[in-house]
Design a protein around this motif. Sequence first.
Motif, short mmCIF file in Angstrom:
data_model
loop_
_atom_site.label_atom_id
_atom_site.label_comp_id
_atom_site.label_asym_id
_atom_site.label_seq_id
_atom_site.Cartn_x
_atom_site.Cartn_y
_atom_site.Cartn_z
N ALA A 1 -1.82 -0.09 -2.60
CA ALA A 1 -1.56 0.36 -1.22
C ALA A 1 -1.61 -0.79 -0.23
O ALA A 1 -1.08 -0.68 0.88
N ALA B 1 -3.05 -0.30 -8.97
CA ALA B 1 -3.67 1.02 -8.96
C ALA B 1 -4.49 1.21 -10.24
O ALA B 1 -4.41 0.41 -11.17
N ILE C 1 -4.78 4.82 -5.86
CA ILE C 1 -3.83 3.83 -5.36
C ILE C 1 -4.42 2.43 -5.34
O ILE C 1 -3.77 1.48 -5.76
N LEU D 1 2.65 1.82 -10.78
CA LEU D 1 1.58 1.71 -9.79
C LEU D 1 0.41 0.89 -10.33
O LEU D 1 -0.16 0.06 -9.62
N VAL E 1 -3.09 9.75 -5.89
CA VAL E 1 -1.88 10.58 -5.93
C VAL E 1 -1.88 11.40 -7.20
O VAL E 1 -2.41 10.99 -8.24
#
Length: 67
Positions: free
Chosen positions: A16, A49, A12, A44, A27
């Motif tokens: 995040a 990410a 992440i 992401l 994830v």
Amino acid sequence: MSVLVHATSVVIGAAATPFGGNVDAAVLLVGASGAGKSDVALRLVAMGARLLSDDQTALSEDSGRLM
């Protein structure tokens, strides 16, 4: 021993930050072929990410943690 699964994995990281999440978390995106796993992973990545694997991910256990 590791198990190979049909999945995409993403750390992440900075994605995040706006949500107050753990930047060291990862994830595992699972689903049928064509379900959009790679699309979600790319979104992401665009948010900060890091892509770990695309299409297949090797999973193993180390001291009670999923690696």
